[in-house]
Design a protein around this motif. Structure first.
Motif, PDB file in Angstrom:
ATOM      1  N   LYS A 175      20.818  51.908  51.886  1.00 52.48           N
ATOM      2  CA  LYS A 175      20.287  53.208  52.353  1.00 52.48           C
ATOM      3  C   LYS A 175      21.394  54.046  52.958  1.00 52.48           C
ATOM      4  O   LYS A 175      21.426  55.275  52.772  1.00 52.48           O
ATOM      5  CB  LYS A 175      19.165  52.952  53.359  1.00 52.48           C
ATOM      6  N   GLU A 187      10.225  47.446  46.203  1.00 49.84           N
ATOM      7  CA  GLU A 187       9.722  48.420  47.177  1.00 49.84           C
ATOM      8  C   GLU A 187      10.505  49.731  47.080  1.00 49.84           C
ATOM      9  O   GLU A 187       9.933  50.825  47.127  1.00 49.84           O
ATOM     10  CB  GLU A 187       9.838  47.837  48.581  1.00 49.84           C
ATOM     11  N   MET A 188      11.831  49.632  46.959  1.00 52.14           N
ATOM     12  CA  MET A 188      12.670  50.829  46.925  1.00 52.14           C
ATOM     13  C   MET A 188      12.584  51.556  45.587  1.00 52.14           C
ATOM     14  O   MET A 188      12.656  52.781  45.530  1.00 52.14           O
ATOM     15  CB  MET A 188      14.127  50.455  47.220  1.00 52.14           C
ATOM     16  N   MET A 216      12.557  43.539  47.804  1.00 51.76           N
ATOM     17  CA  MET A 216      13.187  44.700  48.424  1.00 51.76           C
ATOM     18  C   MET A 216      13.427  45.807  47.398  1.00 51.76           C
ATOM     19  O   MET A 216      13.102  46.974  47.625  1.00 51.76           O
ATOM     20  CB  MET A 216      14.496  44.276  49.080  1.00 51.76           C
ATOM     21  N   PHE A 217      13.970  45.444  46.238  1.00 52.82           N
ATOM     22  CA  PHE A 217      14.217  46.458  45.209  1.00 52.82           C
ATOM     23  C   PHE A 217      12.909  46.975  44.618  1.00 52.82           C
ATOM     24  O   PHE A 217      12.803  48.159  44.270  1.00 52.82           O
ATOM     25  CB  PHE A 217      15.119  45.897  44.108  1.00 52.82           C
ATOM     26  N   ILE A 247      15.211  39.600  47.783  1.00 48.63           N
ATOM     27  CA  ILE A 247      15.928  40.740  47.204  1.00 48.63           C
ATOM     28  C   ILE A 247      15.085  41.422  46.130  1.00 48.63           C
ATOM     29  O   ILE A 247      15.049  42.656  46.047  1.00 48.63           O
ATOM     30  CB  ILE A 247      17.284  40.281  46.631  1.00 48.63           C
ATOM     31  N   LYS A 276      19.557  46.006  52.555  1.00 48.38           N
ATOM     32  CA  LYS A 276      18.765  47.220  52.342  1.00 48.38           C
ATOM     33  C   LYS A 276      19.291  48.378  53.177  1.00 48.38           C
ATOM     34  O   LYS A 276      19.445  49.501  52.679  1.00 48.38           O
ATOM     35  CB  LYS A 276      17.299  46.947  52.679  1.00 48.38           C
ATOM     36  N   ASP A 277      19.581  48.109  54.450  1.00 48.78           N
ATOM     37  CA  ASP A 277      20.113  49.166  55.307  1.00 48.78           C
ATOM     38  C   ASP A 277      21.487  49.626  54.826  1.00 48.78           C
ATOM     39  O   ASP A 277      21.819  50.821  54.925  1.00 48.78           O
ATOM     40  CB  ASP A 277      20.203  48.659  56.751  1.00 48.78           C
ATOM     41  N   THR A 283      18.750  40.183  53.472  1.00 46.44           N
ATOM     42  CA  THR A 283      18.148  41.176  52.585  1.00 46.44           C
ATOM     43  C   THR A 283      17.899  42.487  53.327  1.00 46.44           C
ATOM     44  O   THR A 283      18.161  43.575  52.799  1.00 46.44           O
ATOM     45  CB  THR A 283      16.842  40.642  52.004  1.00 46.44           C
ATOM     46  N   ALA A 284      17.382  42.399  54.552  1.00 45.60           N
ATOM     47  CA  ALA A 284      17.148  43.602  55.344  1.00 45.60           C
ATOM     48  C   ALA A 284      18.460  44.313  55.675  1.00 45.60           C
ATOM     49  O   ALA A 284      18.551  45.550  55.644  1.00 45.60           O
ATOM     50  CB  ALA A 284      16.401  43.244  56.628  1.00 45.60           C
TER      51      ALA A 284
END
Length: 279
Positions: free
Chosen positions: A274, A31-32, A28-29, A25, A270-271, A266-267
């Motif tokens: 988004k 990256e975003m 992921m954050f 996680i 993320k979706d 996590t993926a």
């Protein structure tokens, strides 16, 4: 109250599932939201009383031994709204104006002063104000709390109430706080109190939070699980999913996901984010 959450402050609160997924996680954050900080607030074995206390949404209520906080070091305390547990995770905050940390050992709870000073008279019950929650409550927040309570016979109503209080503790008007649902363990019988409690909590959260609820139970028991994990299901996996149980593939044991499973969650998360249009 701020209208929007501070995107550079991100935190995840919960028990072992949140702890096991922490690095996925965080990455992921990162990256975003380049430059963001993710606070890894998951703690294996934690119950909602401890999680809400650490977050600060329901401060732990403390009584001090002999009605005084000593000049330096350790003061023995009792807490009326949290049970002592061997894996209780220490955290810092303020008790009756004194900065320090709260922890526990085999004998009970402990308050340890950060700096020496005068003896502080403390005859009443006082809230321990967590500095962690106050720092992160204006940011983006993930709540994945309550599984241990439900697995141990605590009421679904208590889990719902503490989760609601933690959601409400998130201060921005335009909420960027997600409530993550619970999955049924691989070995849970078809007729079982724990299954019923998880279904009840998930249903109430989904009804209340709508698009801010992340349905992990539906995800791990659907065909999407195999697309996100990249794994091929076994016949046993498909039987477990049909019963409403977490499959073995993507799991480290009956009650926990492995790194592949945590990465898939996590993926999926993320979706979901988004789709909300946050970024």
């Amino acid at each position: 109250m701020p209208i929007y959450a501070d995107e550079l402050l991100v935190s995840g609160w919960g028990s072992s599932s949140m702890w096991l997924a922490r690095q996925n996680i965080a990455d992921m954050f990162s990256e975003m939201i380049p430059g963001s900080t993710f606070f890894k607030g998951g703690s294996s074995g934690a119950f909602t009383d401890e999680i809400a206390g650490r977050l600060g949404s329901i401060p732990l209520l403390v009584r001090v031994a002999h009605s005084k906080i000593v000049k330096s070091g350790v003061t023995r305390i009792s807490i009326s709204n949290c049970q002592r547990r061997a894996n209780f995770k220490p955290f810092t905050g303020t008790l009756n104006g004194v900065q320090g940390s709260l922890s526990c050992d085999a004998s009970g709870f402990i308050f340890t002063r950060e700096q020496a000073g005068h003896t502080v008279f403390a005859p009443d019950e006082y809230p321990f104000i967590s500095e962690l929650g106050n720092f992160f409550k204006n940011g983006i927040m993930l709540l994945w709390m309550g599984k241990n309570d439900l697995s141990s016979g605590w009421s679904a109503e208590d889990v719902i109430a503490r989760t609601d209080a933690s959601f409400d503790f998130h201060t921005p008007v335009n909420k960027r706080c997600l409530v993550m649902g619970h999955f049924v363990d691989s070995t849970t019988p078809d007729i079982d109190r724990r299954r019923d409690a998880i279904y009840q909590v998930n249903a109430v959260h989904k009804s209340k939070y709508g698009e801010l609820f992340v349905d992990i139970q539906q995800f791990v028991t659907s065909s999407e699980w195999w697309r996100y994990t990249g794994l091929a299901p076994t016949q046993e996996d498909l039987k477990l999913q049909a019963r409403g149980n977490k499959p073995n593939s993507g799991s480290r044991d009956a009650g926990h996901l492995d790194d592949t499973g945590s990465g898939a969650v996590t993926a999926f998360l993320k979706d979901h984010i988004k789709a909300l249009g946050w970024f």
